[in-house]
Design an enzyme around this catalytic site. Structure first.
Site, PDB file in Angstrom:
ATOM      1  N   HIS B 270      59.689  -9.086  96.001  1.00 39.91           N
ATOM      2  CA  HIS B 270      60.723  -9.764  95.181  1.00 39.91           C
ATOM      3  C   HIS B 270      61.998  -9.978  95.982  1.00 39.91           C
ATOM      4  CE1 HIS B 270      58.750  -9.884  91.254  1.00 39.91           C
ATOM      5  NE2 HIS B 270      58.195  -8.745  91.554  1.00 39.91           N
ATOM      6  N   ASP B 333      58.082  -3.044  92.742  1.00 37.23           N
ATOM      7  CA  ASP B 333      56.950  -3.592  91.994  1.00 37.23           C
ATOM      8  C   ASP B 333      56.357  -4.822  92.659  1.00 37.23           C
ATOM      9  OD1 ASP B 333      59.463  -4.772  91.450  1.00 37.23           O
ATOM     10  OD2 ASP B 333      58.562  -5.885  89.792  1.00 37.23           O
ATOM     11  N   GLU B 334      55.116  -5.087  92.308  1.00 39.96           N
ATOM     12  CA  GLU B 334      54.445  -6.357  92.574  1.00 39.96           C
ATOM     13  C   GLU B 334      54.524  -6.819  94.020  1.00 39.96           C
ATOM     14  OE1 GLU B 334      54.688  -8.529  88.250  1.00 39.96           O
ATOM     15  OE2 GLU B 334      56.366  -8.868  89.592  1.00 39.96           O
ATOM     16  N   ASN B 335      54.493  -5.894  94.946  1.00 39.69           N
ATOM     17  CA  ASN B 335      54.373  -6.295  96.347  1.00 39.69           C
ATOM     18  C   ASN B 335      52.901  -6.287  96.703  1.00 39.69           C
ATOM     19  OD1 ASN B 335      54.716  -6.757  99.132  1.00 39.69           O
ATOM     20  ND2 ASN B 335      54.652  -4.530  99.477  1.00 39.69           N
TER      21      ASN B 335
END
Lengths: 718, 718
Positions: B270, B333-335
């Protein structure tokens, strides 16, 4: 079968109640009646100096792009960025991001010759030209400010139909009639947040106003940080003041929109808040407290003491460095000099210097002030009162007295601006503010003298406004003043002004203005409910009392909550205007008397419904107790109107007793209650008189009959 | 006679249409059904830990005064000042200015023991007690923050009837169930102004939330000024960022209200916007551009390069000095690690260090990050993904995965907060967000483990919100989350929650929240008219599609205008709930089937009216073209409902073909159009099935019949 019945009912209802259609019809009628404009259809406000439409149209779709030709700078690019954001917001179209480098194929070319002045001034060239063909729109302007004005015009030109959004083919050549077109906001009596100021600057730019007159000091508050004399704002503002960083922020924001920021430091009167922290400047020993009441007060600076001038030299020097505008407003109004009369030292000073009266003493003060301003490179401007015999010619007169005073000053060689007629705090209609002209057609000024009349300013005095309500007191009416100051003198059609004002009013909402949306919010708070229909009906045809009558009818201080029904209602009731138009149309339809009959009946019945539904709402919340007598009046108005309509329909002649009773009832309803007044009294009165005079239609022409009704309805008391 | 007829008509209309009465009835029914609360009448939200009403009342009139007993400071005085301003605003009463020095005779005494913590923390004592008798209200609190919480409760206690405003006699003892009650606002995807943040902080305080989680960086924007690395905000934000002065302003504003401000710097994923100015931090060479689309993207910081940690050491050090809160959120998150997979140097590093996969590599990154935070005296918090085997126990887990994950972490000794279930951006109802409990009744945690569950946060992710719409996406639903986190676990009555939520929603408007008033504003812009009745009807029973379906159904970027019909509609349609309640009541009234019959018919007819009136409105403005299929559905829903109601009334049995055709029509109407969906489908379906199954009433009990209707209506397809 069931469905068909419903459809029929629905169709019938739509035919008779659709307000969109109705107002469309009304506005078309209005435009037709007053078809003096070459282009009655556009919604441009202010009307440009020259507009010529042609039948082409330029499509606005998802490929809309802007290119800059000629001069480009951050201010222009920001302006175009805001233009694109608003256009996207309205059309819900996403344009390709960024500016185009190809000025041949883009939808819009902004051709700017140069940056214009670094600091907006009264001499700024604000002209622009627009040329829209089916291929391209070109906006040409000699300065960035001119381009900004043109971008606002372009946003007002956007139209749509089933085929999509478009700009109509047009050639516009435009420049302002007056170079000084201002809005004064008094933040002294009630503080207004930076957010309020910014959104009002946006609105000013939208209607091409170019001076924000920041009335920063009052008896009730000293609203600007002084680093040299911090006691001024620390003790004089209840903590409600602008830091110098915030002031710079507002000035930059205004400059981005081509708006000057002129500060006012009102002296020697209206200065109580200065004296809280600096009683030594006063003409009586003090101590002083921040004033909480509205009105005119005694405290005034002492014009006989050298230390006062030393103070002002430092303070005004600090302010002169903060505000880049060439002008500084020193107020000068409403000083009655009572403290001066009672101070033996001041009296002795006057005797010694041969100063014959308080006017002369204030003139002496102004002379000293003028030198301080001149030293700081500022031009002085003040209210009418400063115009004393020895006043140098480079001082500007700000007239609350009127066109005559302004003309007189111009003849004597003084520049001047007009605010008389533009006191928007007095709750008059847009039509009222639309008429006064700084240079009326019958002006006797020579062309050379006329040049001294620089323009005017709408004045938003702050006794009864808060951040919640101020927008509705300024907008949309100030757009009518803006038009008076920008457009040719001949643009005077009131009906057409209102048609365009309705459009502008909606467009102002996209800038964050709260004049429309805060009405329901305030009614919800009062009703403690989302169900505000009946209250909205009441509020839609009432207005606060005019001029200064609120002061007496609803005594409040600056600390009182401004959240009552009077604060939720707005000036210049559109619904009352709509009702008046319908009644006019009905009476013009004599002897048939059918036009709008159903819609008038429905409106009157709505009043009756609303009045009955209001009682339980008022029972729940004592904050609405003051609406009870108004609800009663609303019921009477509805009943009276319906009875009159019934007579008009049946042709039956009411008794003289009925007529007298109804007119007496209307006279009762016309008395303001809770400082609110109904704006539909004269329309209902016309219906009553028309019913009573119905039989006269046999012996006179319809036109003469209608004239008679109108005359009788206008008489003070039947 | 005329008048009497009108009165009768009016009375009839009022009896059948008065929404106030109706919703009152509905809410009373709701409260009666679920009379588990000891005090079903109050509108307190969150419900206090203990409330005992008694029949006394304390009058609120123009003499209302507050005295402080015990500790006093600026924060407490400001809080009382805001309390008084809101109370004055609601009651339109002007109280004597200033605080009273006499605590014996004042209406309200605020007795505060001490200042509490200088910087709000998770350990702050927020408890308070309120004791209101006919003589006086006493608010007692050990800290200023506790007193602030109590002042909000007092404002929610204010009631009124014909005799005036009053506080009911009550004894309240209150403290929060969880110490961490937050709202995350993502300003990365869309920038939100300081003004938006401030009014939301006010709203948070009103419902006793105490953590503003400021999600400051995203692929789509880097929103905070860094003096050490100015390219971060200069190149990563389109100029839309907060200066450090503004950040300090927000922190101070939050502290005044007893709210912590926890910043989030999302890493290593992000992070596209970081890399625009600093491509050298990325795991691929770049160059990078600010991301415009929604979704999950590849760019990630390179965890293998020492210079990245040197950069973070400086940057996070700068931020740690700016934000006084004890916690710093590092995202995590969300890597997906796609850039890592493709980078040979990173692969070599992993091999060399024996790092087996991307999860382990991120764990390594977090370990390094943790040391930087510890050096700066900050506790680390991050999303679920950071919970890797070697994670030290003083790191806090922020769970988007759910209660189970949170419980698991707690068992392993990690503090945690819950956001799963509180994703308010997904347009679920308040009821949906009301149910999830960070520590559900069936939790298997020991009391010691349970202490690790600190609370939760509502998350306002920023893909589809602007300053115009964000309030309506946060409020009033977030008040339900606030209640979940503050009130006892047993407070779970959904009907009662909605009754109180309606009251709180109106009260939030007095703080400047725009969740109600911007709806009409946006509809006016779309319709280019003030006549938005039909559009409002459509908007009132539709909602944006849920979860992430908007992404596909209405592809937009972060630069697209969010001014369409979908943006004007709100989550959790109150009107659909009202309609559902009426249909429920009608069916419960079997075999009579009369309850609310008229009101249901009127509502259905309104839909039909609105759908027909929408066509000419849509014709005028292409921005509403997407409403055309919805207008068609609205017409079908109205027709179908009216036909069903007609069958129900007459007792006639419709044909099977009718039933099938109508259900097919409803299935069609249930398909979202323009990413909007109707929230009344299941209610209309019930009416259709009830009409078709009407004859079954002869052979079954009304209760069984109703159950059968509900079951059949719930089946996926008839």
């Amino acid at each position: 079968m069931l469905l068909r019945t419903y459809r029929q009912q629905v169709d019938k209802k739509i035919m008779t109640t659709n307000k969109c259609l109705l107002s469309l019809l009304l506005s078309i009628c209005g435009s037709m009646v007053a078809a003096q404009e070459a282009t009655p259809k556009h919604a441009l406000m202010p009307v440009p100096a020259s507009v010529e439409f042609h039948p082409e149209r330029l499509v606005i779709d998802g490929s809309f792009k802007v290119a800059i030709r000629g001069h480009s700078d951050v201010r222009l690019q920001s302006g175009i960025g805001r233009f694109i954001k608003r256009l996207q917001g309205r059309t819900v179209l996403a344009f390709p991001p960024g500016l185009s480098s190809d000025d041949q194929t883009t939808t819009l070319v902004v051709h700017c010759e140069g940056p214009g002045q670094a600091i907006p001034s009264v001499g700024e060239n604000e002209s622009y030209r627009i040329d829209i063909t089916a291929r391209q729109a070109v906006l040409y302007a000699p300065t960035v400010v001119g381009a900004l004005r043109g971008l606002e015009t372009l946003l007002q030109l956007v139209e749509s139909d089933r085929s999509g959004f478009y700009l109509p083919g047009v050639k516009i050549q435009d420049q302002p009639r007056f170079p000084w077109r201002g809005l004064l906001i008094d933040v002294g009596r009630h503080f207004e947040t930076i957010d309020v100021l910014k959104r009002n600057l946006d609105a000013m730019a939208a209607v091409k106003l170019n001076v924000f007159h920041w009335h920063l000091t009052e008896d009730q508050g000293f609203r600007i940080e002084s680093k040299k004399f911090p006691k001024l704002h620390q003790l004089g503002s209840d903590g409600l003041f602008y830091t110098q960083d915030q002031v710079r922020e507002v000035i930059a924001y205004a400059r981005e929109r081509g708006i000057r920021v002129m500060p006012e430091f009102d002296m020697p009167g209206h200065a109580t808040s200065w004296l809280v922290g600096h009683p030594e400047l006063g003409s009586a020993p003090g101590p002083y407290q921040i004033e909480r009441k509205p009105g005119i007060f005694e405290p005034a600076l002492d014009p006989t003491r050298e230390e006062v001038y030393k103070f002002l030299e430092q303070f005004l020097g600090e302010m002169a460095a903060l505000f880049p505008d060439a002008y500084m407003h020193i107020g000068g109004d409403e000083n009655e000099g009572k403290q001066w009369d009672r101070n033996p030292k001041i009296q002795a000073f006057m005797k010694e210097k041969g100063i014959k009266d308080n006017h002369a003493l204030q003139a002496y003060f102004n002379q000293r002030l003028l030198k301080i301003l001149q030293k700081n490179g500022k031009k002085m401007i003040g209210w009418d009162e400063i115009l004393q015999p020895e006043l140098p010619k480079d001082v500007v007169i700000h007239s609350w007295r009127g066109t005559a005073a302004l003309g007189e000053a111009a003849k004597r060689g003084y520049d001047g601006i007009l605010s008389n007629g533009y006191y928007i705090d007095l709750i008059f209609s847009a039509a009222d503010h639309y008429r006064p002209d700084p240079l009326p057609a019958d002006s006797t000024l020579t062309p050379e003298q006329a040049k001294h009349v620089l323009g005017g300013e709408a004045t938003m005095w702050g006794e009864w406004v808060t951040p919640e309500t101020i927008d509705s007191r300024i907008w949309p009416r100030t757009a009518a003043v803006a038009e008076r100051l920008w457009s040719p003198r001949t643009v005077t059609d009131v009906e057409d002004m209102y048609r365009r004002l309705d459009v502008v009013s909606l467009q102002l909402e996209e800038l964050g203005l709260t004049h429309l949306k805060n009405v329901d919010m305030m009614l919800r708070r009062l009703a403690r409910s989302e169900d505000i229909g009946p209250l909205r009906t009441l509020a839609s045809i009432t207005e606060p009392v005019k001029e200064y009558r609120r002061y007496d009818m609803r005594p409040q201080t600056m600390l009182s909550p401004l959240t009552g029904l009077i604060d939720a209602t707005r000036p210049d009731s559109a619904e009352a205007r709509r009702f008046a138009s319908m009644v006019e149309a009905l009476l013009s339809d004599a002897p048939r008397l059918q036009l709008y009959r159903e819609e008038i009946n429905r409106t009157l019945a709505d009043w009756l419904h609303a009045s009955l539904a209001l009682d339980p709402i008022i029972d729940r919340t004592p904050a609405l107790e003051e609406a009870r007598p108004l609800a009663k009046d609303l019921s009477d108005l509805g009943e009276t109107g319906l009875e009159a309509m019934s007579y008009l329909k049946s042709g039956m002649v009411p008794t003289t007793a009925w007529r007298e009773a109804k007119l007496a009832g209307l006279a009762q309803a016309a008395i303001p209650k809770s400082a609110l007044e109904f704006m539909v009294i004269s329309s209902v009165k016309k219906l009553v008189i028309a019913a009573a005079e119905r039989s006269q239609l046999k012996s006179t022409t319809p036109a003469e009959w209608k004239k008679r009704i109108t005359t009788l309805a206008t008489l003070p008391r039947q």
